[in-house]
Design a protein around this motif. Structure first.
Motif, PDB file in Angstrom:
ATOM      1  N   LYS A  31      55.857 -12.085  52.123  1.00 43.47           N
ATOM      2  CA  LYS A  31      56.264 -13.650  51.936  1.00 43.47           C
ATOM      3  C   LYS A  31      55.680 -14.428  53.172  1.00 43.47           C
ATOM      4  O   LYS A  31      56.026 -15.563  52.496  1.00 43.47           O
ATOM      5  CB  LYS A  31      57.277 -13.282  50.494  1.00 43.47           C
ATOM      6  CG  LYS A  31      57.655 -12.297  50.293  1.00 43.47           C
ATOM      7  CD  LYS A  31      56.196 -12.341  49.112  1.00 43.47           C
ATOM      8  CE  LYS A  31      56.666 -11.491  47.980  1.00 43.47           C
ATOM      9  NZ  LYS A  31      55.461 -11.408  46.452  1.00 43.47           N
ATOM     10  N   ASN A  80      49.434 -19.255  55.787  1.00 38.55           N
ATOM     11  CA  ASN A  80      47.879 -19.153  54.643  1.00 38.55           C
ATOM     12  C   ASN A  80      46.846 -19.959  55.928  1.00 38.55           C
ATOM     13  O   ASN A  80      46.001 -18.327  56.025  1.00 38.55           O
ATOM     14  CB  ASN A  80      47.709 -20.902  54.613  1.00 38.55           C
ATOM     15  CG  ASN A  80      48.688 -20.670  53.229  1.00 38.55           C
ATOM     16  OD1 ASN A  80      49.654 -19.626  52.461  1.00 38.55           O
ATOM     17  ND2 ASN A  80      48.090 -21.932  52.071  1.00 38.55           N
ATOM     18  N   ARG A 129      48.023 -15.589  45.232  1.00 36.08           N
ATOM     19  CA  ARG A 129      49.354 -15.552  45.805  1.00 36.08           C
ATOM     20  C   ARG A 129      50.076 -16.772  46.187  1.00 36.08           C
ATOM     21  O   ARG A 129      51.171 -17.129  46.019  1.00 36.08           O
ATOM     22  CB  ARG A 129      48.953 -15.448  47.967  1.00 36.08           C
ATOM     23  CG  ARG A 129      50.162 -15.475  49.061  1.00 36.08           C
ATOM     24  CD  ARG A 129      49.640 -15.200  50.661  1.00 36.08           C
ATOM     25  NE  ARG A 129      50.323 -15.409  51.328  1.00 36.08           N
ATOM     26  CZ  ARG A 129      51.403 -14.904  51.914  1.00 36.08           C
ATOM     27  NH1 ARG A 129      51.721 -13.438  50.813  1.00 36.08           N
ATOM     28  NH2 ARG A 129      52.196 -14.566  52.182  1.00 36.08           N
ATOM     29  N   ASN A 130      48.945 -18.143  46.186  1.00 36.70           N
ATOM     30  CA  ASN A 130      49.679 -19.740  46.343  1.00 36.70           C
ATOM     31  C   ASN A 130      48.252 -20.110  45.763  1.00 36.70           C
ATOM     32  O   ASN A 130      47.586 -20.599  45.692  1.00 36.70           O
ATOM     33  CB  ASN A 130      50.261 -20.501  47.733  1.00 36.70           C
ATOM     34  CG  ASN A 130      49.800 -20.385  48.854  1.00 36.70           C
ATOM     35  OD1 ASN A 130      49.277 -20.772  48.897  1.00 36.70           O
ATOM     36  ND2 ASN A 130      49.971 -19.651  49.664  1.00 36.70           N
ATOM     37  N   GLU A 131      49.027 -21.579  45.066  1.00 36.17           N
ATOM     38  CA  GLU A 131      47.451 -22.651  44.236  1.00 36.17           C
ATOM     39  C   GLU A 131      46.741 -23.124  46.174  1.00 36.17           C
ATOM     40  O   GLU A 131      45.255 -23.282  45.730  1.00 36.17           O
ATOM     41  CB  GLU A 131      48.291 -24.029  44.691  1.00 36.17           C
ATOM     42  CG  GLU A 131      48.092 -24.737  43.531  1.00 36.17           C
ATOM     43  CD  GLU A 131      46.226 -23.959  42.163  1.00 36.17           C
ATOM     44  OE1 GLU A 131      45.328 -25.149  41.768  1.00 36.17           O
ATOM     45  OE2 GLU A 131      46.588 -23.339  41.931  1.00 36.17           O
ATOM     46  N   VAL A 142      50.167 -18.837  39.416  1.00 39.09           N
ATOM     47  CA  VAL A 142      50.134 -19.162  40.660  1.00 39.09           C
ATOM     48  C   VAL A 142      50.523 -20.121  40.808  1.00 39.09           C
ATOM     49  O   VAL A 142      51.366 -20.521  41.911  1.00 39.09           O
ATOM     50  CB  VAL A 142      48.852 -19.078  41.395  1.00 39.09           C
ATOM     51  CG1 VAL A 142      48.074 -19.515  42.618  1.00 39.09           C
ATOM     52  CG2 VAL A 142      48.217 -17.485  40.352  1.00 39.09           C
ATOM     53  N   ARG A 143      50.667 -21.523  40.487  1.00 40.24           N
ATOM     54  CA  ARG A 143      51.071 -23.165  40.359  1.00 40.24           C
ATOM     55  C   ARG A 143      52.633 -22.729  40.416  1.00 40.24           C
ATOM     56  O   ARG A 143      53.402 -23.260  41.255  1.00 40.24           O
ATOM     57  CB  ARG A 143      50.432 -23.877  38.671  1.00 40.24           C
ATOM     58  CG  ARG A 143      49.232 -23.742  39.812  1.00 40.24           C
ATOM     59  CD  ARG A 143      48.770 -25.062  38.383  1.00 40.24           C
ATOM     60  NE  ARG A 143      46.716 -25.530  38.977  1.00 40.24           N
ATOM     61  CZ  ARG A 143      46.293 -26.168  38.373  1.00 40.24           C
ATOM     62  NH1 ARG A 143      46.519 -26.022  37.183  1.00 40.24           N
ATOM     63  NH2 ARG A 143      45.415 -26.471  38.400  1.00 40.24           N
ATOM     64  N   LYS A 162      54.189 -20.301  40.780  1.00 44.12           N
ATOM     65  CA  LYS A 162      54.904 -19.838  42.317  1.00 44.12           C
ATOM     66  C   LYS A 162      54.883 -20.507  43.659  1.00 44.12           C
ATOM     67  O   LYS A 162      55.583 -20.745  44.120  1.00 44.12           O
ATOM     68  CB  LYS A 162      53.947 -18.398  42.667  1.00 44.12           C
ATOM     69  CG  LYS A 162      54.377 -17.349  43.848  1.00 44.12           C
ATOM     70  CD  LYS A 162      53.327 -16.071  43.530  1.00 44.12           C
ATOM     71  CE  LYS A 162      52.206 -16.346  43.314  1.00 44.12           C
ATOM     72  NZ  LYS A 162      51.953 -14.806  43.844  1.00 44.12           N
ATOM     73  N   SER A 163      53.969 -21.320  43.528  1.00 39.59           N
ATOM     74  CA  SER A 163      53.479 -22.607  44.750  1.00 39.59           C
ATOM     75  C   SER A 163      54.563 -23.789  44.522  1.00 39.59           C
ATOM     76  O   SER A 163      54.857 -24.101  45.067  1.00 39.59           O
ATOM     77  CB  SER A 163      52.043 -23.054  44.240  1.00 39.59           C
ATOM     78  OG  SER A 163      51.544 -21.947  44.568  1.00 39.59           O
ATOM     79  N   SER A 164      55.244 -23.745  43.278  1.00 41.60           N
ATOM     80  CA  SER A 164      56.359 -25.028  43.014  1.00 41.60           C
ATOM     81  C   SER A 164      57.554 -25.016  43.462  1.00 41.60           C
ATOM     82  O   SER A 164      59.080 -25.031  43.282  1.00 41.60           O
ATOM     83  CB  SER A 164      56.024 -25.582  41.749  1.00 41.60           C
ATOM     84  OG  SER A 164      56.438 -24.147  40.845  1.00 41.60           O
TER      85      SER A 164
END
Length: 228
Positions: free
Chosen positions: A140, A144, A179-181, A222-223, A225-227
């Motif tokens: 985690k 990137n 993994r993320n946006e 994904v979004r 999780k990214s927020s």
């Protein structure tokens, strides 16, 4: 529990019905007993982490003994010699992927991804992309930028049409993208680049990755999780 006792337990857990299924799943059954991985994980909990026993189990060459060995081994006990030796023994996708759960938690992982991604042996090469998946899912705290380097490798190796390599390349692209946006958008850009390559493997990898990474539920997850 010693080696003799563990081998006895493995033979007790063996299922002729499951053994018959292995070949259907594309698993090399030439040295297999026919034991489901959840049963191996339960046995591993009884045994606990045990480096000497892991080495002994791996040396038996029994498929499920090697799976069990990778589960009871500790990443801090692995040196480069053992890392390479175990990877070069891979003869099936499940052994590769289960063992990479261990290998992905060692300090050698980044160097080995670079090294193995260029190798000719099918399961050695697969391990590079399986390790990418492990890092994408479990690490985690990784930046990137690390995964941007993986995209470069994925583009470079998308030509390889061997079943267990192309599936792992595709898996890595999708897993990193989830993994993320930011990485999802980069993975889609990567997939578009791969689509321009003149091979069936590249076109399949690209099409399948785009399908998943543009799926509404995946995008929402994904979004979200990214927020956080």
């Amino acid at each position: 529990m010693n080696l003799h006792e563990v081998l006895h337990r493995l033979n007790e857990l063996a299922s002729p019905a499951h053994f018959q299924q292995l070949a259907k799943f594309g698993i090399n059954n030439s040295k297999a007993l026919g034991i489901r991985v959840p049963h191996l994980r339960s046995l591993a909990k009884e045994i606990g982490k045990n480096h000497p026993l892991a080495l002994e189990l791996w040396a038996t060459e029994i498929h499920e003994a090697r799976l069990l060995a990778s589960i009871i081994e500790s990443p801090e006990n692995l040196n480069e010699q053992q890392f390479d030796a175990w990877v070069h023994d891979f003869d099936s996708w499940d052994l590769c992927d289960v063992t990479c759960d261990l290998l992905g938690r060692t300090e050698l992982v980044f160097a080995k991804i670079e090294e193995y991604s260029c190798r000719e042996e099918e399961f050695v090469k697969r391990s590079a992309f399986s390790l990418m998946c492990e890092l994408a899912f479990y690490s985690k705290d990784k930046d990137n930028l690390i995964f941007n380097r993986f995209f470069e490798i994925i583009i470079r190796e998308a030509w390889d049409d061997r079943n267990f390599v192309r599936k792992a390349v595709n898996w890595a692209l999708r897993q990193i993208g989830k993994r993320n946006e930011t990485l999802r958008l980069k993975a889609l850009e990567t997939a578009e680049q791969i689509a321009q390559q003149p091979t069936k493997s590249a076109r399949w990898i690209s099409k399948d990755a785009i399908r998943e990474l543009t799926d509404g539920k995946v995008v929402e997850r994904v979004r979200k999780k990214s927020s956080k």
